[in-house]
Scaffold this active site. Structure first.
Site, short mmCIF file in Angstrom:
data_model
loop_
_atom_site.label_atom_id
_atom_site.label_comp_id
_atom_site.label_asym_id
_atom_site.label_seq_id
_atom_site.Cartn_x
_atom_site.Cartn_y
_atom_site.Cartn_z
N SER A 1 -26.29 -8.45 -24.07
CA SER A 1 -25.78 -7.32 -24.85
C SER A 1 -25.04 -7.76 -26.09
CB SER A 1 -24.83 -6.51 -23.97
OG SER A 1 -23.65 -7.27 -23.75
N GLY A 2 -24.69 -9.04 -26.16
CA GLY A 2 -23.85 -9.49 -27.27
C GLY A 2 -22.41 -9.63 -26.80
N GLY A 3 -22.09 -9.07 -25.62
CA GLY A 3 -20.74 -9.19 -25.08
C GLY A 3 -20.54 -10.51 -24.34
N VAL A 4 -19.28 -10.74 -23.93
CA VAL A 4 -18.92 -12.00 -23.30
C VAL A 4 -19.59 -12.17 -21.93
CG1 VAL A 4 -16.98 -13.42 -22.50
CG2 VAL A 4 -16.66 -11.84 -24.39
N ASP A 5 -19.54 -11.12 -21.10
CA ASP A 5 -19.98 -11.27 -19.71
C ASP A 5 -21.46 -11.64 -19.59
OD1 ASP A 5 -17.43 -10.42 -19.37
OD2 ASP A 5 -17.97 -8.39 -18.77
N SER A 6 -22.32 -10.93 -20.34
CA SER A 6 -23.74 -11.23 -20.20
C SER A 6 -24.06 -12.60 -20.80
CB SER A 6 -24.60 -10.14 -20.84
OG SER A 6 -24.37 -10.07 -22.22
N CYS B 1 5.41 -6.02 1.57
CA CYS B 1 5.78 -4.60 1.51
C CYS B 1 5.13 -3.83 2.67
CB CYS B 1 5.41 -4.03 0.15
SG CYS B 1 6.24 -2.46 -0.16
N TYR B 2 4.13 -2.97 2.41
CA TYR B 2 3.47 -2.27 3.52
C TYR B 2 2.92 -3.28 4.53
CZ TYR B 2 0.10 0.48 6.17
OH TYR B 2 -0.62 1.05 7.19
N LYS C 1 -11.79 -11.19 -15.61
CA LYS C 1 -12.20 -11.29 -17.01
C LYS C 1 -11.68 -12.56 -17.69
CE LYS C 1 -14.03 -9.19 -20.68
NZ LYS C 1 -15.37 -8.57 -20.69
N HIS D 1 7.86 -7.66 -3.75
CA HIS D 1 6.55 -8.10 -4.25
C HIS D 1 6.65 -9.43 -4.98
CE1 HIS D 1 4.26 -4.41 -3.40
NE2 HIS D 1 5.44 -3.84 -3.52
N GLY E 1 0.84 -1.19 0.00
CA GLY E 1 0.00 0.00 0.00
C GLY E 1 0.87 1.23 0.00
N GLU F 1 4.28 -11.14 -6.11
CA GLU F 1 3.18 -11.29 -7.08
C GLU F 1 3.51 -10.73 -8.46
OE1 GLU F 1 3.37 -9.30 -4.53
OE2 GLU F 1 2.33 -7.40 -4.81
#
Ligand code: XMP
Length: 527
Positions: free
Chosen positions: A238-243, A83-84, A383, A184, A56, A186
């Site tokens: 909507s035509g998108g991936v998520d929906s 770290c923090y 995603k 870090h 942080g 990660e």
């Protein structure tokens, strides 16, 4: 989520917090992020097998330094401070933190003094900077970003690694299973970072790698069934991936109790409505209502040239139509939304809603007068995990790996007023751009590629005739998250084919240009 093997990440505001959770999940162990000040009861209820304290921007000596409930150190659960996170462990457990004489930022050579536990199995290599003994020359490269350092470790801890600038770059209290790293693990620049996180997750916390998409599907479908009971769910497509993935997952859980609503707003890409309909209705046999509202949208857009006005009109009209349709569905109690994990973290993290949240949520504002409860089965996924889930659910790659497409659709790619004729011209040109990029095998390397219709007429010559027609701009960008982007270096040959085909096949276009601007200072879309 009902998993027993879980790692909790407490967020102290690091830009890498999400990355920590992702790295843990990559090891097939479920990980969730909660704000640093979450109550101890909530932590107990979550029942993690280990806790990671993120980095942080603060210093533990700041007046408003974020500190967790001290009780976390009495839970008997392994803790890793990064770290923090390391500095606050030191601060809260009786060590001493001070300002570094020199800020340490970027690459550093870590010398390991005790590799019996969390630093076990790290491949070392020769140091660049000279040290006397052979043993001392063996280092691993880590990524640092700190202004404070540990000058005295707390009671019970021993230093296990150091760098030139940090005498205590890693420390451990093996009996309490507390570990702390100044660097870090990660980030990709830390050579053995994954190995260190694996050591914590598997050797220290004794987690088993059970988090897989298959297990996610099983648990989530069970959760949805229990939550929804006998009621109906509506989902805007909507035509998108998520929906689309949301709908397929909910369909797996409750089948015909789900009704999807797809609204054709007249500014979709070529064949889009049909593609989505075919997949959901025919392939997955879902209840699906397709509303052709193109005339209604185009009427509302008449005479509008301002991009923000176009967005508002399309958003509002969509909500109206969706509500009209949803109200016809008897027993509808739930609304399914494809909210993803980054949106959830952004709005719950202690930093407060971040500036990067997009304002264009297609179904935002629906709930007030519809009183639908939410089902958000993707709210724990990133995603790329949604894409893996979609594949696992048997969705075609064509839907899963498609480029992002804005809610207001082609309307913000038709500069100036949107008309039926202009939408038809742009749709054809856009289809050619995408087809040729796919033919060249470049589609998956590109974040977004599309055509823009410019309100400019230029002179051309076709056959023996002079023409005076519009210009199409081709836009193709590479990006990781859409926040920044660089223009894609499409090969000249591909650009040549695209230009030829558009001018020959799309009536109304006699010139094609290629957009070579990056974001910032430009944006991806033209409006
Ligand atoms: P810009 O143009 O801001 O776009 O660089 C960044 C990403 O956001 C998408 N975008 C939108 N998506 N509604 C959406 O759903 C919108 O109004 C909108 N405007 C931009 C854009 O396609 C790109 O992926």
């Amino acid at each position: 989520m009902n998993f027993t093997e879980k790692i909790l990440v407490l967020d102290f505001g690091s830009q890498y917090t999400q990355l920590i959770a992702r790295r843990v999940r990559e090891q097939k162990v479920y990980s969730e992020i909660l704000p640093y000040n979450v109550s101890i009861d909530r932590i107990k209820e979550f029942a993690p097998k280990g806790i990671i304290l993120s980095g942080g921007p603060s210093s533990v000596y700041d007046k408003s330094a974020p500190l967790p409930d001290k009780e976390i150190f009495n839970l008997g659960i392994p803790i890793l401070g990064i770290c923090y996170g390391m500095q606050l462990m030191s601060h809260m457990l009786g060590g001493k933190v001070a300002k570094s004489a020199k800020r340490e930022y970027g690459r550093a050579e870590l010398r390991i003094d005790d590799d019996s536990d969390i630093l076990k199995g790290i491949k070392k290599r020769s140091a660049v900077s000279g040290q006397r003994s052979e043993e001392e020359k063996l280092v691993t490269v880590v990524w640092m970003s700190h202004g404070d350092k540990i000058v005295k470790q707390p009671k019970g801890f021993t230093p296990i690694a150091h760098t030139n600038n940090s005498p205590v770059a890693a420390m451990a209290d093996k009996s309490r299973k507390f570990y702390a790293l100044q660097f870090h693990p990660e980030v990709a620049h830390t050579e053995n970072g994954t190995k260190i996180l694996r050591n914590f997750v598997f050797n220290v916390c004794k987690c088993k790698p059970k988090w897989t998409m298959q297990s996610f599907i099983e648990t989530t479908t069970k959760d949805i069934k229990e939550k929804v009971g006998k009621y109906r769910v509506v989902c805007a497509i909507s035509g998108g991936v998520d929906s689309a993935v949301t709908a397929v997952l909910i369909n797996r859980a409750i089948g015909k109790q789900l009704t999807c609503i797809f609204v054709d707003n007249g500014v979709l890409r070529e064949g889009e409505a049909l593609k989505v309909e075919n997949m959901l209705k025919k392939h997955f046999r879902m209840n699906m209502i397709c509303v052709d509202a193109s005339k209604r949208f185009l009427k509302k857009l008449k005479g509008v040239t301002d991009p923000e006005k176009k967005r508002k009109i399309i958003g509002n009209e969509f909500i109206h139509i969706f509500q009209e349709e949803a109200k016809k569905i008897k027993g509808a109690e739930y609304l399914a939304q494809g909210t993803l994990y980054p949106d959830v973290i952004e709005s719950t993290s202690f930093k407060g809603p971040s500036a990067i949240i997009k304002s264009h949520h297609n179904v935002g504002g629906l709930l007030k007068d519809m009183k639908l409860k939410l089902v958000e089965p993707l709210r724990e996924l990133f995603k790329d995990e949604v894409r893996v889930l979609g594949r696992e659910l048997g969705m075609p790659d064509e839907i899963i790996s498609r480029h992002p497409f804005p809610g207001p659709g082609l309307a913000i790619r038709i500069i100036d007023e949107v008309t039926q004729q202009r939408a038809d011209i742009l749709r054809k040109a856009d289809a050619i751009v995408l087809e040729e990029i796919k033919n060249a095998g470049l589609y998956n390397e590109i974040w977004q590629a599309f055509a823009v219709l410019l309100p400019i007429k230029t002179v051309g010559v076709m056959g023996d005739e002079r023409t005076y027609e519009n210009v199409i701009a081709v836009r193709a960008v590479k990006s990781v998250d859409g926040m920044t982007a660089d223009w894609a270096r499409l090969p000249y040959d591909v650009l040549g084919i695209i230009s030829n085909r558009i001018i020959n096949e799309v009536k109304g276009i006699n010139r094609v240009v290629f957009d070579i601007s990056s974001k910032p200072p430009s944006t991806i879309e033209w409006e």
